[in-house]
Enzyme design. Structure first.
Site, PDB file in Angstrom:
ATOM      1  CE  LYS A  93      -3.549  -0.359   2.816  1.00  8.79           C
ATOM      2  NZ  LYS A  93      -4.377  -0.206   4.052  1.00  8.79           N
ATOM      3  CE  LYS A 105      -3.245  -2.942   9.995  1.00  8.43           C
ATOM      4  NZ  LYS A 105      -3.595  -2.145   8.820  1.00  8.43           N
ATOM      5  CB  SER A 357      -0.636   8.189   8.277  1.00  9.34           C
ATOM      6  OG  SER A 357      -1.635   7.795   9.178  1.00  9.34           O
TER       7      SER A 357
HETATM    8  N1  GLU Z   1      -4.698   1.288   9.443  1.00  5.71           N
HETATM    9  C1  GLU Z   1      -4.720   2.046   8.235  1.00  5.71           C
HETATM   10  C2  GLU Z   1      -4.448   1.156   7.033  1.00  5.71           C
HETATM   11  O1  GLU Z   1      -4.674  -0.035   7.078  1.00  5.71           O
HETATM   12  C3  GLU Z   1      -3.836   3.270   8.326  1.00  5.71           C
HETATM   13  C4  GLU Z   1      -2.387   3.011   8.536  1.00  5.71           C
HETATM   14  C5  GLU Z   1      -1.562   4.275   8.787  1.00  5.71           C
HETATM   15  O2  GLU Z   1      -2.119   5.352   8.742  1.00  5.71           O
HETATM   16  O3  GLU Z   1      -0.370   4.115   9.018  1.00  5.71           O
HETATM   17  O4  GLU Z   1      -4.079   1.611   5.994  1.00  5.71           O
END
Ligand code: GLU
Length: 430
Positions: A93, A105, A357
């Protein structure tokens, strides 16, 4: 389905993408394993006086493109395998959006809804105490995910700062704005998903006016997105929460559904017989039935693995936008593709959250804060550009949009691996 299969499912996407581009063995080998995984026991003194130990995890999957980045989820089904898979997805991502981050994560196995506020705060702070040596603004930067929110991020950032004896806002993103959070972060996942829709809907022969939509979920990402779509003239015919779905063929009035959900903290339409709660008549469906509605656009925005080989054959939507992480399994992908149903993948659609973020991290490090307009226009630009790049790969290579997104990310990850030296470079005789 056995929990252990989720990571191999995720790896299948990588293997599929690797078939269409020349990727070095070095890259594939590196991407098979997480860089580091941490399992911690988190002790919490409960309000009853009892001491409870919760299991927590943090996985840093790959940091070739920069410090690792990804959310922390609180859920009873959290386990190391799931966290590792989610960290793998974050790696792709971040590369899709060209953010200078790798993937990570974290999670705690807990039903957060059953904790008191004090217990939740203690759990969050103790988790940070346990993983403090594993994270940092140049190492690994957590953020919210399922059942975690701004306030929890604020506690976590504060706890880390207490440990470090200085303010370290850039260690966590998704914080309250008053503690260094970014404007626009709360709505970023929905805003980004909406930007992707704007970029791709024209290419997919759709326009708001004649598009019916069903959304699974009504949480942080789904509810604002439902409202954006409603305001743009889409006909949102169904929404759901964990207890069930509501469906109105002529379209739901999303602002009143939202208000009802806020007031009662449930969509439980059965309580609203004869429209007593102010919105028009509707049918009550199960989540499973909702996924099979004859709509143009289906948006799974809740949890992973909801469209599988069991129900993919019955899906009638024309198009699926994955706002949740991993809602469609690889087997389901194949069935949907055969039926001509296009899937716009999670690693693009829900990347607005991690993109803002990144903006938050940049603002924290610069000590200079942007306006909401600046945040949203930079987000719009990034989501649009990367959607178009993925669309171009999808067309030129005649692959699914998911494979195109993986190819796009893989090229960027490979570049970061290759600049450190390849097999050819080191293998060459002087
Ligand atoms: N938990 C979100 C995701 O799965 C955001 C992760 C972030 O902002 O670092 O993309």
């Amino acid at each position: 389905m056995p929990q252990t299969s989720i990571f191999s499912e995720a790896s299948q996407r990588l293997e599929e993408a690797a078939k269409h581009v020349t990727i070095s063995e070095d890259t594939i080998e590196r991407l098979k394993y997480p860089k580091a995984s941490l399992t911690v026991s988190v002790p919490v003194r409960m309000d009853s006086g009892e001491l409870k130990i919760f299991q927590g995890y943090r996985v840093r999957y790959n940091d070739m493109r920069g410090p690792t980045k990804g959310g922390i989820r609180y859920h009873p089904s959290v386990n190391l395998e799931e966290v590792k898979t989610l960290a793998f997805w974050m790696t792709f991502k971040c590369a899709v959006l060209n953010l200078p981050f790798g993937g990570a994560k974290g999670g705690i196995t807990v039903d957060a809804k059953k904790l008191s506020r004090f217990e939740l705060e203690h759990l969050s702070r103790r988790y940070i105490d346990a993983i403090a040596d594993f994270i940092g603004p140049d190492v690994d930067i957590p953020a919210p995910d399922m059942y975690t929110n701004q306030m929890i991020m604020g506690w976590m950032m504060h706890e880390y700062s207490v440990i470090q004896r200085r303010q370290v806002p850039a260690v966590i993103t998704g914080k309250p704005v008053a503690m260094g959070g970014s404007l626009g972060r709360e709505a970023a996942t929905s805003q980004g998903a909406y930007d992707v829709m704007q970029a791709l809907l024209g290419k997919l022969n759709g326009s708001p006016k004649n598009t019916t939509v069903a959304i699974q979920g009504f949480g942080n990402a789904a509810a604002p997105l439902a409202e954006m779509l409603y305001n743009a003239g889409f006909k949102v015919v169904a929404v759901s929460d964990s207890k069930g779905a509501i469906y109105a063929k002529q379209g739901l009035n999303i602002p009143s559904v939202k208000k009802f959900k806020e007031d009662t903290s449930g969509l439980k339409a059965v309580y609203c017989e004869n429209s007593v709660c102010g919105f028009q008549e509707h049918d009550v469906l199960t989540n499973e039935e909702m996924l099979e509605l004859p709509v143009d656009l289906l948006i799974p925005a809740a949890i992973e693995d909801v469209i599988t080989d069991d129900n993919a054959g019955r899906i009638k939507a024309r198009l699926i936008f994955e706002v949740a992480n991993g809602p469609v399994t690889p087997e389901a992908d194949e069935i949907l593709e055969r039926k001509g149903i296009r899937v716009v993948p999670d690693i693009l659609v829900n990347a607005g959250g991690v993109t803002v973020s990144y903006f938050e991290w940049v603002q924290n490090r610069a000590g200079y804060y942007w306006t909401l307009e600046e945040v949203n226009s930079r987000l719009h630009q990034k989501m649009t550009e990367e959607s178009q790049r993925i669309w171009a790969i999808h067309e030129s290579k005649n692959v699914s949009l998911r494979t195109a997104a993986y190819i796009h990310a893989l090229r960027r990850i490979e570049e970061a691996i290759n600049v450190r030296g390849t097999k050819e470079y080191f293998g060459e005789k002087e």
